[in-house]
Design a protein around this motif. Structure first.
Motif: not given
Length: 119
Positions: A1-8
């Motif tokens: 997982m990456n930053l944008l996925d976690e923020l989503r």
């Protein structure tokens, strides 16, 4: 997982935020760093008084604007409500709204921090 996925997963409308910045995920990530710094500057505790909270309104309005620009919707929606409640002279209800959003806000900021530290 990456930053944008976690923020989503935390309710951030990442795709809308990226779109607002001309479609550049790199610029969006950079702006998230600026958002984190701004949150550190403008955040406030829920123990503000029931009178003379104009400075709290200004801080909440700044957070509302920055979070709205980046589509950090949980924060934007909560601070929109907080601003409205304070302007309506309802500091107790504003305090309750702040208490509800703080855990989510902290998760979003810590997620941004986590990826900023890995650079």
């Amino acid at each position: 997982m990456n930053l944008l996925d976690e923020l989503r997963e935390l309710g951030v409308s990442v795709d809308e935020g990226v779109k607002r910045l001309g479609g550049s995920a790199a610029i969006y990530k950079k702006m998230l760093g600026s958002f984190k710094k701004m949150m550190n500057t403008y955040s406030f505790e829920p123990d503000f008084g029931n009178e003379g909270y104009e400075d709290i309104i200004e801080k909440a309005h700044a957070i509302k604007g920055a979070s709205g620009n980046l589509s950090v919707m949980p924060v934007y929606e909560a601070y929109s409500q907080i601003v409205d409640l304070l302007r309506a002279g309802q500091p107790d209800q504003a305090r309750e709204a702040l208490l509800k959003v703080l855990p989510v806000q902290e998760k979003i900021i810590s997620t941004i921090d986590k990826y900023a530290e890995n650079k």
